[in-house]
Design a protein around this motif. Structure first.
Motif, PDB file in Angstrom:
ATOM      1  N   GLY A   1      18.481  55.029  31.703  1.00 31.35           N
ATOM      2  CA  GLY A   1      18.976  53.979  32.577  1.00 31.35           C
ATOM      3  C   GLY A   1      20.430  54.153  32.903  1.00 31.35           C
ATOM      4  N   ALA A   2      21.019  53.117  33.441  1.00 27.84           N
ATOM      5  CA  ALA A   2      22.407  53.148  33.884  1.00 27.84           C
ATOM      6  C   ALA A   2      23.306  52.405  32.893  1.00 27.84           C
ATOM      7  CB  ALA A   2      22.528  52.521  35.255  1.00 27.84           C
ATOM      8  N   ILE A   3      24.512  52.916  32.741  1.00 32.62           N
ATOM      9  CA  ILE A   3      25.523  52.255  31.931  1.00 32.62           C
ATOM     10  C   ILE A   3      26.708  51.985  32.857  1.00 32.62           C
ATOM     11  CG2 ILE A   3      27.119  52.494  29.996  1.00 32.62           C
ATOM     12  CD1 ILE A   3      25.072  54.335  28.687  1.00 32.62           C
ATOM     13  N   GLY A   4      27.220  50.780  32.827  1.00 35.23           N
ATOM     14  CA  GLY A   4      28.339  50.430  33.696  1.00 35.23           C
ATOM     15  C   GLY A   4      29.442  49.763  32.924  1.00 35.23           C
ATOM     16  N   GLY A   5      30.556  49.569  33.581  1.00 38.36           N
ATOM     17  CA  GLY A   5      31.685  48.906  32.964  1.00 38.36           C
ATOM     18  C   GLY A   5      32.956  49.205  33.723  1.00 38.36           C
ATOM     19  N   ASP A   6      34.057  48.752  33.151  1.00 34.89           N
ATOM     20  CA  ASP A   6      35.359  49.046  33.727  1.00 34.89           C
ATOM     21  C   ASP A   6      36.297  49.399  32.583  1.00 34.89           C
ATOM     22  OD1 ASP A   6      36.181  46.631  32.553  1.00 34.89           O
ATOM     23  OD2 ASP A   6      35.800  45.519  34.385  1.00 34.89           O
ATOM     24  N   GLY A   7      37.568  49.376  32.836  1.00 37.21           N
ATOM     25  CA  GLY A   7      38.545  49.779  31.829  1.00 37.21           C
ATOM     26  C   GLY A   7      38.588  48.915  30.581  1.00 37.21           C
ATOM     27  N   SER A   8      37.966  47.741  30.620  1.00 36.18           N
ATOM     28  CA  SER A   8      38.023  46.859  29.449  1.00 36.18           C
ATOM     29  C   SER A   8      36.669  46.490  28.870  1.00 36.18           C
ATOM     30  CB  SER A   8      38.784  45.578  29.804  1.00 36.18           C
ATOM     31  OG  SER A   8      38.081  44.859  30.800  1.00 36.18           O
ATOM     32  N   THR A   9      35.588  46.955  29.523  1.00 37.52           N
ATOM     33  CA  THR A   9      34.261  46.638  28.975  1.00 37.52           C
ATOM     34  C   THR A   9      33.412  47.891  28.864  1.00 37.52           C
ATOM     35  OG1 THR A   9      33.338  46.181  31.157  1.00 37.52           O
ATOM     36  CG2 THR A   9      34.241  44.314  29.950  1.00 37.52           C
TER      37      THR A   9
END
Length: 86
Positions: free
Chosen positions: A78-86
């Motif tokens: 599947g996909a993994i997402g986030g940004d610089g803090s999560t």
């Protein structure tokens, strides 16, 4: 000169075979990308006991010309997402 390091190469030591398909595939991926020259070495699928008595499993330990790398293999479909803090 990059080249596939064969499983029976002296540069690759498999301490025990992985029972997991995704780990075997990831280790084969790693082997295909290693340089077949000094100082490259890999030990895969081994355990060690810490002074506390805790048992630890290592998927791969690689020595390369830019350092020693401890490699933990994970599988997540599947996909993994986030940004610089999560």
């Amino acid at each position: 000169m990059a080249g596939k390091v064969e499983a029976n190469s002296p540069r690759w030591t498999t301490v025990s075979d992985s029972p997991h398909d995704h780990e075997r595939e990831a280790l084969a991926f790693l082997r295909r990308r290693l340089y077949d020259r000094e100082p490259y070495r890999v030990w895969s699928n081994f355990e060690f006991t810490a002074p506390s008595g805790a048992l630890y499993e290592v998927d791969a330990l690689a020595i390369t010309d830019n350092g020693v790398h401890l490699i933990e293999i994970k599988s997540h479909p599947g996909a993994i997402g986030g940004d610089g803090s999560t």
